[in-house]
Design an enzyme around this catalytic site. Structure first.
Site, short mmCIF file in Angstrom:
data_model
loop_
_atom_site.label_atom_id
_atom_site.label_comp_id
_atom_site.label_asym_id
_atom_site.label_seq_id
_atom_site.Cartn_x
_atom_site.Cartn_y
_atom_site.Cartn_z
N HIS A 57 0.89 -1.16 0.00
CA HIS A 57 0.00 0.00 0.00
C HIS A 57 0.93 1.22 0.00
O HIS A 57 1.40 1.66 1.06
CB HIS A 57 -0.89 0.02 1.24
N GLN A 60 0.87 4.34 2.39
CA GLN A 60 1.11 4.17 3.83
C GLN A 60 2.57 4.44 4.21
O GLN A 60 2.86 4.61 5.40
CB GLN A 60 0.67 2.78 4.27
N ARG A 81 -5.77 0.83 12.28
CA ARG A 81 -6.54 1.10 11.08
C ARG A 81 -7.24 2.46 11.17
O ARG A 81 -7.34 3.19 10.17
CB ARG A 81 -7.57 -0.02 10.84
N TYR A 120 -6.40 0.51 -3.12
CA TYR A 120 -7.81 0.68 -2.77
C TYR A 120 -8.22 2.12 -2.52
O TYR A 120 -9.39 2.40 -2.26
CB TYR A 120 -8.18 -0.18 -1.56
N HIS A 204 -10.92 -7.14 -1.78
CA HIS A 204 -10.14 -6.76 -0.60
C HIS A 204 -10.04 -7.87 0.43
O HIS A 204 -8.94 -8.21 0.89
CB HIS A 204 -10.74 -5.52 0.05
N ARG A 207 -14.34 -9.83 4.39
CA ARG A 207 -15.04 -8.81 5.16
C ARG A 207 -15.70 -7.77 4.26
O ARG A 207 -16.75 -7.23 4.57
CB ARG A 207 -14.07 -8.08 6.11
N HIS A 229 -6.84 -10.22 0.90
CA HIS A 229 -6.45 -10.35 2.31
C HIS A 229 -7.20 -11.53 2.92
O HIS A 229 -8.41 -11.68 2.70
CB HIS A 229 -6.85 -9.10 3.11
N GLU A 232 -5.75 -12.43 8.46
CA GLU A 232 -4.66 -11.66 9.04
C GLU A 232 -4.78 -11.59 10.57
O GLU A 232 -3.78 -11.62 11.28
CB GLU A 232 -4.63 -10.25 8.46
N HIS A 266 -1.19 -12.50 3.76
CA HIS A 266 -1.03 -12.77 5.20
C HIS A 266 -1.30 -14.25 5.52
O HIS A 266 -0.39 -14.97 5.88
CB HIS A 266 -1.89 -11.86 6.07
N ASP A 317 3.72 -4.48 2.45
CA ASP A 317 2.43 -4.08 3.01
C ASP A 317 2.38 -2.61 3.39
O ASP A 317 2.27 -1.74 2.53
CB ASP A 317 2.10 -5.00 4.19
#
Length: 449
Positions: A57, A60, A81, A120, A204, A207, A229, A232, A266, A317
């Site tokens: 990402h 980040q 998060r 994303y 993604h 979830r 993902h 994780e 993960h 990541d």
């Protein structure tokens, strides 16, 4: 056309000596071993094929080091998060390009030559679609072009806040798509790719993606990488069981026909059955040990997974600290801490951990990003040279060279990096580091002010 001569080069997972590589239009056009250098050849000590970074990402990188203060008694991934959501609220496309370019320059300096960008952050700060739905994807492409790193773009589909179609939170508004909107985003993103960049899709997580949406996404993109993902966090596993009666990786194995184009990012919390079945599926586990340690995710069951023939790649990541050797070292050390033993990820045919980890990460990373890795005729000239004059390599031989780099190397062990035949790192520094860093500082200083 350029030519480079190396005292030794890692070819087909072993060191060959006196190697001359000729590069034409970015690809290796000739490879000779046991030969002397020709006049005009660049001469270097040791050549490795560049690794693929399977999970990034990029934005980040700008918040690295900003979340290490305890904010509550039970700080964990979920509280981190929320900090991430607050950071990205102010990002413009120009900010994303500048921050991601800094991350990509550091990846090249650290031994990665291609990155899988799990992208994303699609919409404006209010959650509205840009006039060009792939405006932000274009910023990622700009960052890869500015730094020269190879790119596998992985646009992310994100629709829900938790299992069972739960409503998303306000912090997720910049991520959200419906199927038609995502199709438009994907079509626009494809037109932005340059060079040998390729594209996949990234539902993604379970979830954020409902089963019917996952089916639609796979129909939308029947070829190319699929990244997701999975497992994780322990809470994610518990929530998945409450929703479906199955653990996340088990659900994917039972319902998504996992195969070699899948990469499960993960997969930290696998039970023994999931580890064996995931290994047998041919999919890749995308491991990010430095980030997983930073977030307190847990420890991947690497010993059992690899014993079952499992494939893995490594990723950075959150880009908290970007270093290919560091990711491999963290993977081995996590197993040592969990099992209180040493040299746990050595291979059955080789007792040397570093060589085994590098060979596996090279193959798994290439598979996950849809490219063929390695130094071979016809392949992109993605080459990392090690400076064997560095003190870390004193007295090294073929057997211990990779162990010395991965477990004992410090800054300065990587000398040069070529990506598609273009030298992007020289003397350990990206050739455009100063300009890239200046743009990065400008963006981050405005964002955190």
């Amino acid at each position: 056309m350029i030519a480079c001569w190396f005292q030794r080069a890692w070819i087909d997972n072993q060191w060959q000596h006196d190697v001359r590589l000729t590069v034409t239009e970015g690809r290796i056009s000739a490879l000779e071993t046991g030969v002397g250098a020709a006049p005009g050849d660049e001469r270097h000590a040791a050549a490795l094929p560049g690794l693929c970074n399977v999970h990034s990402h990029g934005f980040q990188r700008g918040m690295a080091g900003l979340s290490e203060r305890r904010s509550r008694h039970d700080d964990n991934f979920w509280s981190w998060r929320e900090i991430m959501y607050r950071f990205l609220d102010r990002l413009t496309p120009d900010d994303v390009a500048a921050i991601t370019a800094q991350a990509y320059a550091e990846m090249l300096e650290g031994g990665f030559t291609r990155v899988g960008e799990f992208h994303y952050l699609h919409h404006d700060p209010a959650g509205r679609t840009y006039a060009d739905p792939a405006e932000m994807a274009g910023a990622i492409v700009d960052a890869s072009s500015a730094t020269g790193i190879g790119l596998t773009l992985l646009p992310v589909f994100y629709a829900h806040g938790n299992f069972g179609g739960a409503s998303p939170s306000p912090g997720q508004r910049r991520f959200l798509s419906d199927i038609d909107g995502f199709a438009a985003l994907l079509d626009s993103a494809r037109t932005k790719l340059v060079g040998d960049a390729n594209i996949g899709i990234a539902p993604h997580s379970l979830r954020a993606v409902a089963p019917d949406q996952l089916t639609a996404l796979l129909a939308m993109s029947p070829i190319g990488p699929v990244h997701i993902h999975a497992a994780e966090q322990e809470k994610e596993v518990a929530d998945c069981i409450a929703w479906s009666g199955a653990r996340p990786v088990a659900w994917l194995l039972d319902n998504a026909a996992l195969d070699a184009r899948w990469c499960l990012i993960h997969s930290t919390h696998l039970d023994a059955d999931e580890a064996a079945r995931l290994a047998a599926s041919g999919a890749v586990a995308g491991l990010c040990p430095i980030t997983e340690a930073n977030l307190g995710d847990g420890i991947f069951p690497a010993i059992d997974y690899l014993a079952a023939g499992g494939r893995f790649g490594i990723g950075t990541d959150s880009n908290i600290l970007i270093d290919a050797a560091g990711e491999l070292r963290a993977l081995e050390y996590s197993q040592r801490l969990a099992h209180r033993a040493r040299a746990l990820l050595a291979g059955t045919e080789s007792p040397f951990v570093g060589a085994n980890l590098y060979a596996r990460a090279l193959a798994g990373g290439g598979q996950a990003l849809g490219v063929e890795p390695g130094l071979a005729v016809g392949q992109p000239a993605d080459i990392v040279s090690l400076d064997l004059d560095h003190p870390s390599f004193a007295g090294t031989d073929d057997a211990t060279l990779l162990d010395r780099w991965i477990f004992a190397g410090r800054a300065g062990t990587i000398d040069c990096v070529w990506r598609a035949g273009v030298k992007r790192v020289a003397g350990g520094r990206h050739v455009d580091r100063s300009a890239i860093a200046a743009a990065y500082r400008k963006s981050v200083e405005r964002i955190v002010a």
